[in-house]
Design a protein around this motif. Structure first.
Motif: not given
Ligand SMILES: *[C@@H]1O[C@H](CO)[C@@H](O)[C@H](O)[C@H]1NC(C)=O
Ligand SMILES: *[C@@H]1O[C@H](CO)[C@@H](O)[C@H](O)[C@H]1NC(C)=O
Ligand SMILES: *[C@@H]1O[C@H](CO)[C@@H](O)[C@H](O)[C@H]1NC(C)=O
Ligand SMILES: *[C@@H]1O[C@H](CO)[C@@H](O)[C@H](O)[C@H]1NC(C)=O
Ligand SMILES: *[C@@H]1O[C@H](CO)[C@@H](O)[C@H](O)[C@H]1NC(C)=O
Ligand SMILES: *[C@@H]1O[C@H](CO)[C@@H](O)[C@H](O)[C@H]1NC(C)=O
Ligand SMILES: *[C@@H]1O[C@H](CO)[C@@H](O)[C@H](O)[C@H]1NC(C)=O
Length: 322
Positions: A251, A275, A277, A298, A300, A302, A321
């Motif tokens: 992360k 992640d 993002s 997963v 991410n 964005h 996702n």
């Protein structure tokens, strides 16, 4: 020929006599019981201690080692939540009587001013939870001397200044370290990433800056979970990725990481949660992935500055996702 008199057995008898005098008729050692009563008077709780009989091993929030009958676990988290004392001072030298202590939870004892240096003598201490304990000022350097520690939680405090590499380097038995939601600043010390057994590291929500101090020459590191979200970290990932051989959960959201995503990131054999993002990553997604599906579940991305097409669904068939 040995001596005629059985001196050996006699001293054994004396030893056993002394031993049973040091222990109360039930189970608990006198000095340990006294230390617990001292702690109770500092904390103003728990009320039940002492009322439930002399055997402190059977008291609430206390666990003893079944074979030695010495206090091994103390958990004050609930005690501190419920005490009516609005302020207290806990001098940790009282813990020095509890020589076999392995597990100490003082989390959310923020109403207590803790003087913690006395914990240094606890050579069996493996688990120390000081999260939300109202710690302020610089990193508590004495913690670097508790080399037996395997899990350390310092999250939810207001510890300012840098992370001292030397203190961290000593903690060679650490498996888990949580220092999230505090006020650490400065760079990440390289020693943090060379601890041989460290599997879980959470430094999220601090003010750390600079790069991740791992280069392409660093060997594989032991980390499985790394959370550096919500800091001011920068640089590109291409240097560090190769070392993340064991990583499952990465992360890095809410930083200033930049550059393009290295294709090697998606070849990490255990990476399931990624992640990235809210960073400054640019460029195309590395679509030249092999046809082997990546283990990612997963992803991410964005709030970055990336463009172009996403890779085939086949490569990402484990994804839950996007
Ligand atoms: C109990 O104490 C003994 C002797 O110190 C130690 O070997 C053992 O691991 C302890 N047991 C537990 C469950 O910690
Ligand atoms: C110690 O003994 C208690 C009661 O007999 C038992 O519940 C507990 O599991 C034991 N702990 C260990 C670490 O063996
Ligand atoms: C804690 O207790 C020890 C021994 O009783 C004493 O020497 C020390 O000064 C105390 N520390 C503080 C901060 O009061
Ligand atoms: C943390 O401590 C600093 C001073 O050391 C203070 O300015 C700041 O407001 C504190 N932050 C929190 C969240 O308490
Ligand atoms: C670290 O502590 C925070 C609470 O401050 C918690 O939400 C987080 O899950 C912990 N991190 C790990 C890796 O357990
Ligand atoms: C990264 O951050 C450090 C300090 O936090 C700064 O000195 C350096 O210029 C930054 N580098 C880049 C490439 O932004
Ligand atoms: C996004 O990337 C393009 C080049 O790919 C660049 O021109 C632009 O300034 C970047 N935008 C931001 C907000 O960084």
């Amino acid at each position: 020929m040995g001596s005629f008199f059985p001196w050996g057995s006699l001293s054994l008898v004396i030893f056993l006599l002394l031993h049973s005098m040091l222990r109360l008729s039930s189970c608990c050692f006198v000095a340990e019981r006294a230390a617990l009563m001292d702690i109770q008077s500092s904390l103003g709780a728990p009320d039940s201690w002492g009322k439930d009989g002399d055997d402190c091993c059977s008291w609430e929030h206390v666990k003893c080692n079944n074979s030695t009958h010495r206090v091994s676990h103390l958990s004050f988290s609930d005690v501190c939540w419920t005490t009516s004392k609005v302020s207290c001072f806990l001098n940790s030298t009282v813990f020095s009587a509890l020589r076999e202590l392995e597990h100490l939870d003082l989390s959310y004892c923020y109403q207590c001013l803790l003087s913690l240096e006395g914990l240094v003598g606890l050579s069996k201490l493996r688990y120390l939870d000081l999260s939300g304990a109202g710690l302020r000022g610089g990193f508590p350097q004495f913690i670097g001397e508790i080399v037996s520690l395997e899990a350390l939680a310092l999250n939810d405090n207001n510890i300012t200044g840098g992370l001292p590499g030397a203190a961290v380097r000593n903690l060679r038995n650490l498996r888990q370290l949580n220092m999230s939601y505090s006020s650490f600043e400065g760079n990440l010390p390289g020693s943090l990433f060379s601890l041989p057994h460290l599997k879980i590291l959470d430094l999220s929500a601090n003010s750390l800056g600079g790069r991740i101090p791992i280069s392409s020459e660093s060997g594989p590191i032991s980390l499985e979970v790394l959370d550096l979200s919500s800091n001011h970290l920068n640089g590109s990932l291409s240097e560090s990725v190769a070392a993340f051989k064991n990583i499952r959960n990465l992360k890095l959201g809410g930083n200033q990481f930049s550059g393009s995503l290295p294709v090697s990131l998606f070849a990490l054999p255990h990476l399931k949660f990624l992640d990235l993002s809210c960073n400054n990553f640019v460029g195309h997604f590395p679509v030249s992935l092999s046809s082997e599906p990546v283990p990612l579940e997963v992803l991410n991305l964005h709030d970055n500055n990336m463009s172009g097409a996403l890779p085939s669904e086949q490569a990402f068939k484990n994804l839950q996702n996007l």
